[in-house]
Design a protein around this motif. Sequence first.
Motif, PDB file in Angstrom:
ATOM      1  N   SER A 248       0.844  -1.185   0.000  1.00 20.01           N
ATOM      2  CA  SER A 248       0.000   0.000   0.000  1.00 20.01           C
ATOM      3  C   SER A 248       0.885   1.242   0.000  1.00 20.01           C
ATOM      4  O   SER A 248       2.094   1.167   0.253  1.00 20.01           O
ATOM      5  N   HIS A 249       0.274   2.379  -0.283  1.00 18.07           N
ATOM      6  CA  HIS A 249       1.012   3.624  -0.181  1.00 18.07           C
ATOM      7  C   HIS A 249       0.086   4.749   0.259  1.00 18.07           C
ATOM      8  O   HIS A 249      -1.127   4.688   0.089  1.00 18.07           O
ATOM      9  N   ARG A 250       0.702   5.751   0.857  1.00 18.08           N
ATOM     10  CA  ARG A 250      -0.006   6.932   1.334  1.00 18.08           C
ATOM     11  C   ARG A 250       0.582   8.161   0.652  1.00 18.08           C
ATOM     12  O   ARG A 250       1.800   8.317   0.592  1.00 18.08           O
ATOM     13  N   ILE A 251      -0.280   9.033   0.146  1.00 17.15           N
ATOM     14  CA  ILE A 251       0.137  10.309  -0.424  1.00 17.15           C
ATOM     15  C   ILE A 251      -0.328  11.414   0.516  1.00 17.15           C
ATOM     16  O   ILE A 251      -1.517  11.483   0.864  1.00 17.15           O
ATOM     17  N   THR A 252       0.600  12.258   0.938  1.00 11.43           N
ATOM     18  CA  THR A 252       0.289  13.341   1.861  1.00 11.43           C
ATOM     19  C   THR A 252       0.638  14.677   1.223  1.00 11.43           C
ATOM     20  O   THR A 252       1.776  14.886   0.783  1.00 11.43           O
ATOM     21  N   ILE A 253      -0.347  15.567   1.150  1.00 13.14           N
ATOM     22  CA  ILE A 253      -0.173  16.897   0.577  1.00 13.14           C
ATOM     23  C   ILE A 253       0.136  17.875   1.702  1.00 13.14           C
ATOM     24  O   ILE A 253      -0.577  17.927   2.719  1.00 13.14           O
ATOM     25  N   THR A 254       1.197  18.668   1.526  1.00 15.41           N
ATOM     26  CA  THR A 254       1.578  19.680   2.498  1.00 15.41           C
ATOM     27  C   THR A 254       1.556  21.054   1.823  1.00 15.41           C
ATOM     28  O   THR A 254       1.406  21.140   0.595  1.00 15.41           O
ATOM     29  N   PRO A 255       1.732  22.134   2.582  1.00 15.96           N
ATOM     30  CA  PRO A 255       1.702  23.457   1.949  1.00 15.96           C
ATOM     31  C   PRO A 255       2.765  23.656   0.873  1.00 15.96           C
ATOM     32  O   PRO A 255       2.559  24.448  -0.062  1.00 15.96           O
ATOM     33  N   THR A 256       3.894  22.960   0.964  1.00 12.25           N
ATOM     34  CA  THR A 256       4.995  23.205   0.022  1.00 12.25           C
ATOM     35  C   THR A 256       5.420  21.946  -0.742  1.00 12.25           C
ATOM     36  O   THR A 256       6.539  21.880  -1.235  1.00 12.25           O
ATOM     37  N   GLY A 257       4.536  20.970  -0.864  1.00 13.45           N
ATOM     38  CA  GLY A 257       4.894  19.783  -1.630  1.00 13.45           C
ATOM     39  C   GLY A 257       4.026  18.598  -1.272  1.00 13.45           C
ATOM     40  O   GLY A 257       2.890  18.744  -0.794  1.00 13.45           O
ATOM     41  N   TRP A 258       4.561  17.410  -1.494  1.00 16.18           N
ATOM     42  CA  TRP A 258       3.844  16.192  -1.131  1.00 16.18           C
ATOM     43  C   TRP A 258       4.821  15.050  -0.955  1.00 16.18           C
ATOM     44  O   TRP A 258       5.975  15.115  -1.387  1.00 16.18           O
ATOM     45  N   VAL A 259       4.372  14.019  -0.260  1.00 16.06           N
ATOM     46  CA  VAL A 259       5.207  12.875   0.099  1.00 16.06           C
ATOM     47  C   VAL A 259       4.435  11.597  -0.185  1.00 16.06           C
ATOM     48  O   VAL A 259       3.227  11.522   0.080  1.00 16.06           O
ATOM     49  N   GLN A 260       5.128  10.599  -0.732  1.00 11.53           N
ATOM     50  CA  GLN A 260       4.530   9.277  -0.920  1.00 11.53           C
ATOM     51  C   GLN A 260       5.281   8.266  -0.078  1.00 11.53           C
ATOM     52  O   GLN A 260       6.488   8.092  -0.242  1.00 11.53           O
ATOM     53  N   GLU A 261       4.564   7.604   0.844  1.00 15.15           N
ATOM     54  CA  GLU A 261       5.134   6.567   1.691  1.00 15.15           C
ATOM     55  C   GLU A 261       4.629   5.215   1.209  1.00 15.15           C
ATOM     56  O   GLU A 261       3.437   5.063   0.934  1.00 15.15           O
ATOM     57  N   GLU A 262       5.520   4.237   1.148  1.00 18.35           N
ATOM     58  CA  GLU A 262       5.153   2.916   0.645  1.00 18.35           C
ATOM     59  C   GLU A 262       5.560   1.825   1.628  1.00 18.35           C
ATOM     60  O   GLU A 262       6.584   1.931   2.300  1.00 18.35           O
ATOM     61  N   ASP A 263       4.736   0.791   1.688  1.00 17.87           N
ATOM     62  CA  ASP A 263       5.007  -0.384   2.518  1.00 17.87           C
ATOM     63  C   ASP A 263       4.638  -1.603   1.688  1.00 17.87           C
ATOM     64  O   ASP A 263       3.465  -1.785   1.341  1.00 17.87           O
ATOM     65  N   ALA A 264       5.623  -2.418   1.344  1.00 17.68           N
ATOM     66  CA  ALA A 264       5.356  -3.501   0.393  1.00 17.68           C
ATOM     67  C   ALA A 264       6.104  -4.771   0.762  1.00 17.68           C
ATOM     68  O   ALA A 264       7.227  -4.727   1.280  1.00 17.68           O
ATOM     69  N   LEU A 265       5.460  -5.899   0.472  1.00 13.99           N
ATOM     70  CA  LEU A 265       6.099  -7.201   0.557  1.00 13.99           C
ATOM     71  C   LEU A 265       6.636  -7.576  -0.819  1.00 13.99           C
ATOM     72  O   LEU A 265       5.982  -7.325  -1.841  1.00 13.99           O
ATOM     73  N   LYS A 266       7.826  -8.181  -0.847  1.00 14.55           N
ATOM     74  CA  LYS A 266       8.385  -8.719  -2.083  1.00 14.55           C
ATOM     75  C   LYS A 266       7.991 -10.193  -2.158  1.00 14.55           C
ATOM     76  O   LYS A 266       8.378 -10.995  -1.309  1.00 14.55           O
ATOM     77  N   VAL A 267       7.197 -10.519  -3.178  1.00 14.51           N
ATOM     78  CA  VAL A 267       6.464 -11.787  -3.211  1.00 14.51           C
ATOM     79  C   VAL A 267       6.950 -12.662  -4.354  1.00 14.51           C
ATOM     80  O   VAL A 267       7.181 -12.191  -5.473  1.00 14.51           O
ATOM     81  N   VAL A 268       7.053 -13.954  -4.061  1.00 14.56           N
ATOM     82  CA  VAL A 268       7.444 -14.960  -5.046  1.00 14.56           C
ATOM     83  C   VAL A 268       6.193 -15.696  -5.503  1.00 14.56           C
ATOM     84  O   VAL A 268       5.390 -16.164  -4.684  1.00 14.56           O
ATOM     85  N   LEU A 269       5.997 -15.811  -6.824  1.00 10.81           N
ATOM     86  CA  LEU A 269       4.832 -16.467  -7.399  1.00 10.81           C
ATOM     87  C   LEU A 269       5.234 -17.726  -8.149  1.00 10.81           C
ATOM     88  O   LEU A 269       6.383 -17.880  -8.573  1.00 10.81           O
ATOM     89  N   ASP A 270       4.245 -18.622  -8.347  1.00 10.64           N
ATOM     90  CA  ASP A 270       4.483 -19.766  -9.221  1.00 10.64           C
ATOM     91  C   ASP A 270       4.020 -19.407 -10.635  1.00 10.64           C
ATOM     92  O   ASP A 270       3.638 -18.263 -10.908  1.00 10.64           O
ATOM     93  N   GLU A 271       4.025 -20.378 -11.543  1.00 14.55           N
ATOM     94  CA  GLU A 271       3.700 -20.088 -12.939  1.00 14.55           C
ATOM     95  C   GLU A 271       2.225 -19.734 -13.128  1.00 14.55           C
ATOM     96  O   GLU A 271       1.842 -19.179 -14.158  1.00 14.55           O
ATOM     97  N   GLN A 272       1.379 -20.061 -12.148  1.00 17.70           N
ATOM     98  CA  GLN A 272      -0.050 -19.731 -12.220  1.00 17.70           C
ATOM     99  C   GLN A 272      -0.368 -18.421 -11.473  1.00 17.70           C
ATOM    100  O   GLN A 272      -1.521 -18.137 -11.169  1.00 17.70           O
ATOM    101  N   ASN A 273       0.670 -17.670 -11.145  1.00 19.48           N
ATOM    102  CA  ASN A 273       0.520 -16.402 -10.434  1.00 19.48           C
ATOM    103  C   ASN A 273      -0.044 -16.553  -9.033  1.00 19.48           C
ATOM    104  O   ASN A 273      -0.628 -15.618  -8.466  1.00 19.48           O
ATOM    105  N   GLN A 274       0.136 -17.738  -8.460  1.00 18.04           N
ATOM    106  CA  GLN A 274      -0.240 -17.984  -7.078  1.00 18.04           C
ATOM    107  C   GLN A 274       0.996 -17.879  -6.194  1.00 18.04           C
ATOM    108  O   GLN A 274       2.127 -18.022  -6.667  1.00 18.04           O
ATOM    109  N   LEU A 275       0.780 -17.634  -4.902  1.00 18.96           N
ATOM    110  CA  LEU A 275       1.903 -17.555  -3.979  1.00 18.96           C
ATOM    111  C   LEU A 275       2.695 -18.851  -3.989  1.00 18.96           C
ATOM    112  O   LEU A 275       2.120 -19.944  -3.985  1.00 18.96           O
TER     113      LEU A 275
END
Length: 372
Positions: A248-275
């Motif tokens: 997921s990610h969060r976008i925060t707007i401030t008076p002089t710009g904006w920030v994007q924060e991200e939190d992600a898992l690095k995931v391995v899939l099989d050939e059927q796109n399943q975990l």
Amino acid sequence: MKVVLISLITSLTSVIALAYEASDKEPEPTTAKQYTYAWKFTDSETMAPRGGTTTGPDVVLEDSPSAYWLDLQKPGLSKKEQDRRAILAMIGDYRTSFDFIETIGFAPDYTPAAPYQSWATERVYLVKDEPDFISLQHILVMHFVGEDGSVSEPMVVKHWRQDWRYEDPTMLSFLGNRTWATVAVPDALRKGSWTQSVYQVDDSPQYEAIGRWSHTPNYSSWDGEDKRRPLPRREFSVRDDYHTLVGSHRITITPTGWVQEEDALKVVLDEQNQLHPETPYLAREAGLSRYQRIQDYDFSAGDDYWAETSAFWAQVRAYWDDVVANQDQYTLKAQVDDMPMFAAMFQLADEQSEPELVEVEAVSNRLNAYFN
């Protein structure tokens, strides 16, 4: 003015690499780098961040609230209009910084990867503003300072695009292995929500997330739900040990710009796109991208590029809109004739001798070749 455009055919790959700060290079030990979440018992030299090895000229930060921010603060606005003005507040000129680091490893023999750091100067353009839809195009205009103190000619890179839709009835879902599908959004989830669609440099879809805006007197933020995402360019050119980001990610707007924060898992899939049944998760990554408003920076080279190619890219967007609207699922090839899609599309953009007369058939033929 000589401008190093991303569409230069003979040096396309090298220009892309330069724009992304040579992210596939081995990290060089340095004390000038900054990073946190340190792996304290790991050789510090192996954890020197990869990414930016170049520097740009000094810029002047904007310390006054932007006109967009002031519009967002006006009294009597509806919730939807507040949302719209928060999105529009991302338009403008920025010094940007990008930081990504793996914070947790899940494999027994896990070795942490070097963090990633880079920078850019970019202008965010308004492409379209409608009551339920806003489209923003990012274009980098970067100057590099040489060892002798000289400043390079501008390098222009058509960067990513973001589209925002209010109460979107469908979403594009990344499945894995270069495959995307269109899915319906439940009515309860749609109400009051905005989807953010993120597009790659060639305007092909990357991922789409849904979330809601919240507003306070001194910031506004949008929180997106967890979604699968393709590997970003900083990763897919150097990593083959996982297949998708889920986060997921969060976008925060401030008076002089904006920030994007991200939190992600690095995931391995099989050939059927399943975990993967044994090792589905490789690591967790934290990301932080800062957009700080700047003033008096010369973005005219980016303006020229966008003026010359915007009609072409509008046709490319129309092509992808048709694909997403009419194909429930599609899979793309990594390359055609040893050329990735972004290279093929920038080459075609460069070949348009008359920008106002876009060869629609040429766009379709070039893109059709990348579908399995």
